[in-house]
Design a protein around this motif. Structure first.
Motif, short mmCIF file in Angstrom:
data_model
loop_
_atom_site.label_atom_id
_atom_site.label_comp_id
_atom_site.label_asym_id
_atom_site.label_seq_id
_atom_site.Cartn_x
_atom_site.Cartn_y
_atom_site.Cartn_z
N ALA A 73 0.84 -1.20 0.00
CA ALA A 73 0.00 0.00 0.00
C ALA A 73 0.88 1.26 0.00
CB ALA A 73 -0.92 0.00 1.22
N PRO A 74 0.53 2.26 -0.80
CA PRO A 74 1.34 3.49 -0.84
C PRO A 74 1.03 4.40 0.34
CG PRO A 74 -0.52 3.71 -2.31
CD PRO A 74 -0.61 2.32 -1.73
N THR A 75 1.91 5.37 0.50
CA THR A 75 1.70 6.36 1.57
C THR A 75 1.40 7.76 1.01
OG1 THR A 75 4.09 6.77 1.65
CG2 THR A 75 3.18 5.11 3.17
N ASN A 76 1.61 7.94 -0.29
CA ASN A 76 1.31 9.23 -0.90
C ASN A 76 0.86 9.01 -2.34
OD1 ASN A 76 3.78 9.02 -2.51
ND2 ASN A 76 4.85 9.58 -0.62
N SER A 77 0.46 10.09 -3.00
CA SER A 77 -0.07 9.98 -4.35
C SER A 77 0.98 9.60 -5.38
CB SER A 77 -0.72 11.32 -4.75
OG SER A 77 0.23 12.36 -4.72
N VAL A 78 2.25 10.00 -5.16
CA VAL A 78 3.32 9.67 -6.12
C VAL A 78 3.53 8.16 -6.17
CG1 VAL A 78 5.74 10.01 -6.68
CG2 VAL A 78 4.39 11.92 -5.79
N GLN A 79 3.62 7.53 -5.01
CA GLN A 79 3.78 6.08 -4.98
C GLN A 79 2.59 5.38 -5.60
OE1 GLN A 79 4.53 4.89 -0.95
NE2 GLN A 79 6.44 6.07 -0.77
N PHE A 80 1.40 5.88 -5.34
CA PHE A 80 0.21 5.26 -5.91
C PHE A 80 0.22 5.34 -7.43
CE2 PHE A 80 -4.08 5.46 -7.60
CZ PHE A 80 -4.68 4.36 -7.01
N LEU A 81 0.51 6.52 -7.99
CA LEU A 81 0.47 6.69 -9.44
C LEU A 81 1.55 5.87 -10.13
CD1 LEU A 81 -0.19 10.55 -9.63
CD2 LEU A 81 -1.82 8.70 -10.02
N VAL A 82 2.74 5.77 -9.53
CA VAL A 82 3.82 4.98 -10.13
C VAL A 82 3.45 3.51 -10.14
CG1 VAL A 82 6.21 4.25 -9.85
CG2 VAL A 82 5.62 6.65 -9.57
N SER A 83 3.00 2.99 -9.02
CA SER A 83 2.62 1.57 -8.95
C SER A 83 1.40 1.29 -9.82
CB SER A 83 2.33 1.18 -7.50
OG SER A 83 3.46 1.42 -6.68
N TRP A 84 0.46 2.20 -9.83
CA TRP A 84 -0.77 2.00 -10.61
C TRP A 84 -0.46 1.92 -12.12
CZ3 TRP A 84 -5.66 1.15 -8.82
CH2 TRP A 84 -6.71 1.24 -9.72
N GLY A 85 0.49 2.75 -12.57
CA GLY A 85 0.85 2.73 -13.99
C GLY A 85 1.65 1.51 -14.38
N GLN A 86 2.33 0.85 -13.44
CA GLN A 86 3.13 -0.34 -13.76
C GLN A 86 2.36 -1.64 -13.60
OE1 GLN A 86 6.54 0.01 -11.20
NE2 GLN A 86 7.51 1.62 -12.44
N LEU A 87 1.10 -1.57 -13.25
CA LEU A 87 0.29 -2.77 -13.08
C LEU A 87 -0.63 -2.96 -14.27
CD1 LEU A 87 -0.74 -2.45 -9.31
CD2 LEU A 87 0.77 -4.18 -10.28
N ARG A 88 -0.96 -4.21 -14.53
CA ARG A 88 -1.94 -4.50 -15.57
C ARG A 88 -3.33 -4.10 -15.07
NH1 ARG A 88 0.34 -7.94 -19.38
NH2 ARG A 88 2.32 -8.87 -18.72
N PRO A 89 -4.25 -3.78 -15.97
CA PRO A 89 -5.59 -3.38 -15.52
C PRO A 89 -6.29 -4.43 -14.67
CG PRO A 89 -5.27 -2.77 -17.82
CD PRO A 89 -4.07 -3.60 -17.42
#
Length: 437
Positions: free
Chosen positions: A322-338
């Motif tokens: 789980a991320p702690t901020n929006s930057v971590q969320f957006l980076v991980s979200w973009g590297q995952l398959r839908p």
């Protein structure tokens, strides 16, 4: 003065006074007879008693002077304090416009109008719930025609105008509502939103600051206020980047003489020897020779190029923590398959979404998160994530720009949670209001 003439004047005045007193006494007797005839109901009351001799004009003049003195009498302090200036002004304006005074309307008629206005308001509220904005506008307009002193009617119609992007009309209705109730927070909030859409951040900041002052705990007002300030900063930056032509008065211009610059076109009227030299210089690096070998190496330009295949996007094989901020969320979200988005989302508590996103939630990410939630099998998590998303900053504005597909997804998610009895009908209705579906 002659003593004889003086005595004659005194004698004449005495006779006139005696005659006047006799006429006055006769007039008093006639008045008493008139009163007695009126009290007895006799026929004498129908007869008109003539005035005393030629004193009719004098009596009429005295009466007029008395009325004038009465009308010009100054108003006492107590009467001035009791005087209703607003009522008198409204009566004067209504008489000029040919409108009847509101007080002249009977209580039954006034009550009937109020009932019809409330009936139209309820119909308008029903149309708003069904997203029939134009029908709701018609209902609120009829309610205003029956009762134009209720600020709620104007504010509700302003909301409908906002939904159909008629921001000018929304602003005017909010202004009318604030004239009736200067402390109406929703009117300030909706007029501020219309000013944001009209790119008038300064007016929006004024209205939204007033809304925050009246209700400091209003989160929506604070979000809209921050948006208005961001819009103002953005417009100021855009204005500063604009190149403005310099215009000087004639006396402020330079006195130095102008210089003529000769312009020559390259390639015309040039000697062939110069062109050959330039061509030789440009072609010299293309031919490379090896000193140790007799075989010459061809120019790199002559070798055929192999097509460059684009690199395939590398996706994460494991779902990150789980991320702690929006930057971590957006980076991980973009590297995952839908198809792995919901697995990643399930590791994040729904209540921590406002803290993670802050002001960074965009409409594209919101749409992808809603699509990921649509594949959720656990209905109990749906309401948690929907509530978390609705509490993020600027969500009220993002909900206005949601597409039809996203609204359908939200509606199906709320219905799914309601059917599984993980939320009540009141909670479902609250979520529909937050997502404006």
């Amino acid at each position: 003065m002659d003593p004889v003439a003086l005595q004659k004047q005194i004698r004449d005045n005495s006779e006139d006074l005696t005659q006047f007193l006799g006429d006055l006494k006769s007039w008093q007797e006639q008045i008493k007879q008139k009163e007695q005839a009126l009290s007895k109901g006799g026929k004498d009351c129908e007869t008109e008693i003539p005035p005393v001799r030629s004193k009719k004009n004098k009596l009429t003049k005295d009466v007029k002077l008395e009325e004038k003195a009465t009308s010009s009498k100054s108003m006492s302090n107590s009467d001035f304090l009791k005087y209703d200036l607003e009522k008198a002004t409204a009566q004067y304006n209504n008489e000029r416009q040919g409108k009847p005074l509101q007080d002249s309307i009977s209580e039954a008629e006034r009550q009937k109008r109020l009932e019809e206005a409330n009936f139209e308001k309820e119909n308008g509220n029903t149309n708003v719930k069904n997203k029939k904005w134009k029908e709701a506008i018609e209902c609120y307009s009829r309610a205003i025609s029956h009762d134009d002193n209720n600020p709620i009617f104007f504010a509700n119609r302003a909301l409908c105008y906002l939904k159909i992007e008629r921001y000018e009309e929304a602003s005017k209705d909010c202004t009318a509502a604030l004239e009736l109730d200067p402390n109406y927070v929703k009117a300030y909030l909706r007029r501020g939103s219309s000013y944001i859409s009209l790119n008038e951040p300064e007016h929006a900041i004024t209205d939204l600051s007033m809304a925050v002052k009246l209700e400091p705990a209003n989160k929506e007002a604070r979000k809209c206020l921050s948006e208005a300030k961001m819009l103002k900063t953005k417009l100021e930056a855009r204005d500063n980047s604009t190149i403005v032509a310099i215009s000087k008065a004639h006396h402020e211009r330079s006195k130095a003489p102008l210089k003529r610059i000769n312009i020559e076109e390259i390639g015309k009227n040039v000697k062939p020897e110069v062109l050959e030299k330039e061509q030789e210089i440009t072609e010299r690096p293309t031919s490379l020779k090896l000193s140790r070998s007799s075989n010459s190496v061809s120019s790199p330009r002559s070798t055929p190029r192999t097509p460059v295949t684009p690199l395939e996007k590398q996706f994460l094989t494991e779902v990150p923590e789980a991320p702690t901020n929006s930057v971590q969320f957006l980076v991980s979200w973009g590297q995952l398959r839908p198809e792995d988005h919901y697995k990643y989302l399930s590791k994040i508590p729904g209540g921590s979404l406002p803290k993670i996103f802050g002001d960074s939630l965009e409409s594209g990410i919101l749409s992808e998160v809603l699509k990921a939630l649509s594949s959720a099998e656990e209905a109990d998590l749906i309401s948690e994530y929907l509530n978390g998303l609705s509490e993020t900053n600027r969500f009220s504005t993002l909900s206005l720009f949601m597409g039809a597909e996203d609204r359908n997804v939200v509606t199906s998610l709320i219905q799914k949670a309601l059917e599984c009895k993980h939320i009540t009908k009141e909670e479902a209705e609250d979520l529909r209001k937050k997502f404006a579906v």
